[in-house]
Design a protein around this motif. Structure first.
Motif, short mmCIF file in Angstrom:
data_model
loop_
_atom_site.label_atom_id
_atom_site.label_comp_id
_atom_site.label_asym_id
_atom_site.label_seq_id
_atom_site.Cartn_x
_atom_site.Cartn_y
_atom_site.Cartn_z
N HIS A 58 0.84 -1.20 0.00
CA HIS A 58 0.00 0.00 0.00
C HIS A 58 0.87 1.25 0.00
O HIS A 58 0.65 2.18 -0.79
N ASP A 59 1.87 1.28 0.87
CA ASP A 59 2.79 2.43 0.94
C ASP A 59 3.57 2.59 -0.36
O ASP A 59 3.78 3.72 -0.83
N ALA A 60 4.02 1.47 -0.93
CA ALA A 60 4.80 1.54 -2.17
C ALA A 60 3.95 2.10 -3.31
O ALA A 60 4.42 2.94 -4.08
N LEU A 61 2.71 1.64 -3.42
CA LEU A 61 1.84 2.17 -4.48
C LEU A 61 1.65 3.67 -4.32
O LEU A 61 1.75 4.42 -5.30
N ALA A 62 1.43 4.12 -3.10
CA ALA A 62 1.24 5.56 -2.85
C ALA A 62 2.52 6.33 -3.19
O ALA A 62 2.46 7.36 -3.87
N ASP A 63 3.67 5.84 -2.73
CA ASP A 63 4.93 6.52 -3.00
C ASP A 63 5.25 6.58 -4.49
O ASP A 63 5.64 7.62 -5.02
N LEU A 64 5.09 5.45 -5.17
CA LEU A 64 5.43 5.39 -6.59
C LEU A 64 4.47 6.21 -7.45
O LEU A 64 4.87 6.80 -8.45
N LEU A 65 3.21 6.28 -7.05
CA LEU A 65 2.26 7.14 -7.76
C LEU A 65 2.59 8.60 -7.59
O LEU A 65 2.44 9.39 -8.53
N LYS A 66 3.06 8.99 -6.40
CA LYS A 66 3.45 10.38 -6.17
C LYS A 66 4.68 10.75 -6.99
O LYS A 66 4.78 11.86 -7.49
N LEU A 67 5.62 9.81 -7.09
CA LEU A 67 6.86 10.10 -7.82
C LEU A 67 6.61 10.33 -9.30
O LEU A 67 7.12 11.29 -9.88
N ASN A 68 5.86 9.43 -9.91
CA ASN A 68 5.61 9.55 -11.34
C ASN A 68 4.35 8.76 -11.70
O ASN A 68 4.44 7.55 -11.94
N PRO A 69 3.20 9.41 -11.75
CA PRO A 69 1.95 8.70 -12.00
C PRO A 69 1.92 7.97 -13.35
O PRO A 69 1.24 6.95 -13.48
N GLU A 70 2.65 8.47 -14.34
CA GLU A 70 2.61 7.85 -15.67
C GLU A 70 3.32 6.49 -15.71
O GLU A 70 2.96 5.62 -16.49
N THR A 71 4.37 6.33 -14.91
CA THR A 71 5.13 5.07 -14.96
C THR A 71 4.95 4.21 -13.72
O THR A 71 5.68 3.24 -13.54
N ALA A 72 4.03 4.57 -12.87
CA ALA A 72 3.80 3.78 -11.66
C ALA A 72 3.34 2.38 -12.03
O ALA A 72 2.62 2.18 -13.01
N PRO A 73 3.76 1.37 -11.28
CA PRO A 73 3.35 0.00 -11.59
C PRO A 73 1.85 -0.19 -11.35
O PRO A 73 1.23 0.53 -10.57
N THR A 74 1.31 -1.18 -12.02
CA THR A 74 -0.11 -1.50 -11.83
C THR A 74 -0.29 -2.21 -10.49
O THR A 74 0.68 -2.71 -9.90
N ALA A 75 -1.51 -2.28 -10.05
CA ALA A 75 -1.81 -3.00 -8.81
C ALA A 75 -1.45 -4.47 -8.95
O ALA A 75 -0.95 -5.09 -8.00
N GLU A 76 -1.67 -5.04 -10.14
CA GLU A 76 -1.36 -6.46 -10.35
C GLU A 76 0.14 -6.73 -10.22
O GLU A 76 0.55 -7.68 -9.54
N THR A 77 0.98 -5.91 -10.86
CA THR A 77 2.42 -6.15 -10.76
C THR A 77 2.93 -5.89 -9.35
O THR A 77 3.83 -6.59 -8.87
N THR A 78 2.34 -4.93 -8.66
CA THR A 78 2.75 -4.66 -7.28
C THR A 78 2.33 -5.81 -6.37
O THR A 78 3.10 -6.22 -5.49
N PHE A 79 1.16 -6.36 -6.59
CA PHE A 79 0.72 -7.53 -5.82
C PHE A 79 1.68 -8.69 -6.03
O PHE A 79 2.09 -9.36 -5.08
#
Length: 124
Positions: A58-79
């Motif tokens: 959850h924290d990683a998704l939030a951090d990575l979305l803040k850094l760069n929303p265009e290249t953030a990983p999908t929920a599936e790859t993060t899972f």
């Protein structure tokens, strides 16, 4: 027993936030070494391991979305990165199409031979 100075002690495989890379080997965290350490640390309570990694995911998704929303990983790859490897082996095998595929002809022949051998042994 002499202790190493802190500067010379090897660093643990922990995440470097907000990039979520391993501080020691620079691989996406949890890297292989971190996974082994986590499995060892939570060996008595695998449910706690999954809860901990869910909060990290959850924290990683939030951090990575803040850094760069265009290249953030999908929920599936993060899972897959954070949690899929923690599933019990039977569940992973059931989800893997390669494991669910039909047995090879050699495997079928071996099973057939084993069944014949057992049947003959019972009849003696």
């Amino acid at each position: 027993m002499s202790r190493r100075p802190i500067a010379q002690q090897p660093r643990a495989h922990v995440p470097q936030r907000p990039l979520w890379l391993c501080r020691r080997c620079a691989q996406p965290w949890p890297c292989g070494e971190a996974r082994l350490a986590l499995l060892h640390e939570y060996a008595d309570d695998p449910a706690r391991l999954r809860i901990y990694l869910t909060s990290c995911m959850h924290d990683a998704l939030a951090d990575l979305l803040k850094l760069n929303p265009e290249t953030a990983p999908t929920a599936e790859t993060t899972f897959t990165r954070f949690l899929a490897w923690t599933a019990p082996r039977a569940a992973r095998d059931a989800a893997d199409p390669a494991v669910r595929s039909e047995p090879s002809p050699a495997r079928l022949a071996a099973l057939s031979s084993l069944r014949l051998w057992r049947a003959r042994r019972r009849s003696i």
